[in-house]
Scaffold this motif. Structure first.
Motif, mmCIF file in Angstrom:
data_model
loop_
_atom_site.group_PDB
_atom_site.id
_atom_site.type_symbol
_atom_site.label_atom_id
_atom_site.label_comp_id
_atom_site.label_asym_id
_atom_site.label_seq_id
_atom_site.Cartn_x
_atom_site.Cartn_y
_atom_site.Cartn_z
ATOM 1 N N PHE A 48 -2.984 7.170 8.475
ATOM 2 C CA PHE A 48 -4.142 6.630 7.777
ATOM 3 C C PHE A 48 -5.160 6.077 8.763
ATOM 4 O O PHE A 48 -6.369 6.344 8.644
ATOM 5 C CB PHE A 48 -3.702 5.545 6.794
ATOM 6 N N ILE A 49 -4.715 5.343 9.763
ATOM 7 C CA ILE A 49 -5.624 4.795 10.778
ATOM 8 C C ILE A 49 -6.339 5.932 11.505
ATOM 9 O O ILE A 49 -7.565 5.903 11.682
ATOM 10 C CB ILE A 49 -4.858 3.889 11.775
ATOM 11 N N ARG A 50 -5.578 6.954 11.915
ATOM 12 C CA ARG A 50 -6.189 8.104 12.602
ATOM 13 C C ARG A 50 -7.214 8.793 11.700
ATOM 14 O O ARG A 50 -8.306 9.131 12.135
ATOM 15 C CB ARG A 50 -5.132 9.117 13.038
ATOM 16 N N TYR A 51 -6.855 8.992 10.439
ATOM 17 C CA TYR A 51 -7.741 9.679 9.502
ATOM 18 C C TYR A 51 -9.038 8.897 9.292
ATOM 19 O O TYR A 51 -10.135 9.467 9.376
ATOM 20 C CB TYR A 51 -7.025 9.901 8.162
ATOM 21 N N VAL A 88 0.832 -1.198 0.000
ATOM 22 C CA VAL A 88 0.000 0.000 0.000
ATOM 23 C C VAL A 88 0.870 1.253 0.000
ATOM 24 O O VAL A 88 0.695 2.138 -0.839
ATOM 25 C CB VAL A 88 -0.956 0.006 1.217
ATOM 26 N N SER A 89 1.827 1.315 0.898
ATOM 27 C CA SER A 89 2.625 2.538 1.013
ATOM 28 C C SER A 89 3.504 2.783 -0.210
ATOM 29 O O SER A 89 3.691 3.931 -0.621
ATOM 30 C CB SER A 89 3.471 2.527 2.292
ATOM 31 N N GLU A 90 4.025 1.731 -0.828
ATOM 32 C CA GLU A 90 4.875 1.891 -2.005
ATOM 33 C C GLU A 90 4.087 2.337 -3.231
ATOM 34 O O GLU A 90 4.652 2.929 -4.143
ATOM 35 C CB GLU A 90 5.614 0.582 -2.316
ATOM 36 N N ASN A 91 2.810 2.038 -3.259
ATOM 37 C CA ASN A 91 1.944 2.390 -4.388
ATOM 38 C C ASN A 91 0.772 3.252 -3.917
ATOM 39 O O ASN A 91 -0.349 3.115 -4.406
ATOM 40 C CB ASN A 91 1.409 1.115 -5.055
ATOM 41 N N TRP A 92 1.036 4.119 -2.975
ATOM 42 C CA TRP A 92 -0.004 4.870 -2.278
ATOM 43 C C TRP A 92 -1.068 5.480 -3.192
ATOM 44 O O TRP A 92 -2.253 5.204 -3.024
ATOM 45 C CB TRP A 92 0.638 5.904 -1.360
ATOM 46 N N PRO A 93 -0.719 6.313 -4.165
ATOM 47 C CA PRO A 93 -1.771 6.928 -4.988
ATOM 48 C C PRO A 93 -2.613 5.911 -5.761
ATOM 49 O O PRO A 93 -3.793 6.130 -6.005
ATOM 50 C CB PRO A 93 -1.005 7.827 -5.965
ATOM 51 N N ALA A 94 -2.033 4.797 -6.096
ATOM 52 C CA ALA A 94 -2.771 3.775 -6.832
ATOM 53 C C ALA A 94 -3.865 3.135 -5.977
ATOM 54 O O ALA A 94 -4.805 2.545 -6.510
ATOM 55 C CB ALA A 94 -1.820 2.708 -7.351
ATOM 56 N N PHE A 95 -3.781 3.257 -4.665
ATOM 57 C CA PHE A 95 -4.767 2.672 -3.763
ATOM 58 C C PHE A 95 -5.922 3.615 -3.449
ATOM 59 O O PHE A 95 -6.877 3.215 -2.788
ATOM 60 C CB PHE A 95 -4.106 2.225 -2.449
ATOM 61 N N PHE A 96 -5.861 4.876 -3.898
ATOM 62 C CA PHE A 96 -6.904 5.839 -3.570
ATOM 63 C C PHE A 96 -8.293 5.336 -3.935
ATOM 64 O O PHE A 96 -9.228 5.457 -3.155
ATOM 65 C CB PHE A 96 -6.647 7.187 -4.241
ATOM 66 N N ILE A 123 -1.475 12.143 3.538
ATOM 67 C CA ILE A 123 -1.075 11.036 4.415
ATOM 68 C C ILE A 123 0.152 10.332 3.855
ATOM 69 O O ILE A 123 1.003 9.857 4.605
ATOM 70 C CB ILE A 123 -2.255 10.050 4.619
ATOM 71 N N ASP A 124 0.253 10.259 2.544
ATOM 72 C CA ASP A 124 1.422 9.741 1.834
ATOM 73 C C ASP A 124 1.892 8.358 2.305
ATOM 74 O O ASP A 124 3.075 8.101 2.473
ATOM 75 C CB ASP A 124 2.567 10.750 1.920
ATOM 76 N N ASP A 184 -11.278 11.443 1.576
ATOM 77 C CA ASP A 184 -11.066 12.458 0.547
ATOM 78 C C ASP A 184 -9.675 12.259 -0.063
ATOM 79 O O ASP A 184 -8.688 12.123 0.670
ATOM 80 C CB ASP A 184 -11.181 13.845 1.192
ATOM 81 N N GLU A 185 -9.584 12.262 -1.393
ATOM 82 C CA GLU A 185 -8.304 12.001 -2.056
ATOM 83 C C GLU A 185 -7.237 13.036 -1.695
ATOM 84 O O GLU A 185 -6.069 12.696 -1.584
ATOM 85 C CB GLU A 185 -8.488 11.907 -3.571
ATOM 86 N N ALA A 186 -7.630 14.287 -1.515
ATOM 87 C CA ALA A 186 -6.655 15.322 -1.139
ATOM 88 C C ALA A 186 -6.062 15.020 0.237
ATOM 89 O O ALA A 186 -4.856 15.173 0.454
ATOM 90 C CB ALA A 186 -7.303 16.701 -1.161
ATOM 91 N N GLU A 187 -6.901 14.568 1.150
ATOM 92 C CA GLU A 187 -6.425 14.194 2.487
ATOM 93 C C GLU A 187 -5.536 12.953 2.408
ATOM 94 O O GLU A 187 -4.509 12.865 3.077
ATOM 95 C CB GLU A 187 -7.608 13.937 3.428
#
Length: 111
Positions: free
Chosen positions: A39-42, A6-14, A32-33, A25-28
């Protein structure tokens, strides 16, 4: 799947994340990057769940398969190509154009 996927391909998981948690929200997510704790908190904040409940829900989500659109992600593809280097002959480059082997479309036309 593991969090490293997930973290290595973060935007692909949106898309997969917003499908699972429509409140996200995708901007949020972009901010988180790939940080798992953030991510858990959000997700806990946007869903109104307790942290432990959110952590369990994310753990359950991670137990699933990597979404197919992530597997097709260029970052993932580049990594797969680099790993294929062990099957490429000495003096060849795994990123070389393989046009000399012909085109699959042409082969279909001949059949």
């Amino acid at each position: 799947m593991k969090w490293t996927h997930v973290s290595e391909n973060w935007p692909a998981f949106f898309e997969a994340i917003t499908e699972k948690w429509p409140e996200a929200d995708e901007a949020e997510l972009d901010e988180i990057d790939g940080d798992q704790r953030a991510f858990i908190r959000y997700i806990s904040e946007v869903t109104g769940q307790e942290i432990e409940e959110t952590r369990d829900e994310i753990r359950e989500w991670l137990a699933g398969e990597i979404p197919s659109d992530v597997v097709m992600d260029p970052t993932h593809d580049g990594h797969s190509i680099a790993l294929s280097a062990k099957y490429v002959g000495e003096g060849e480059d795994e990123y070389d154009d393989d046009a000399r082997f012909g085109d699959d479309d042409d082969a279909e036309d001949r059949d």
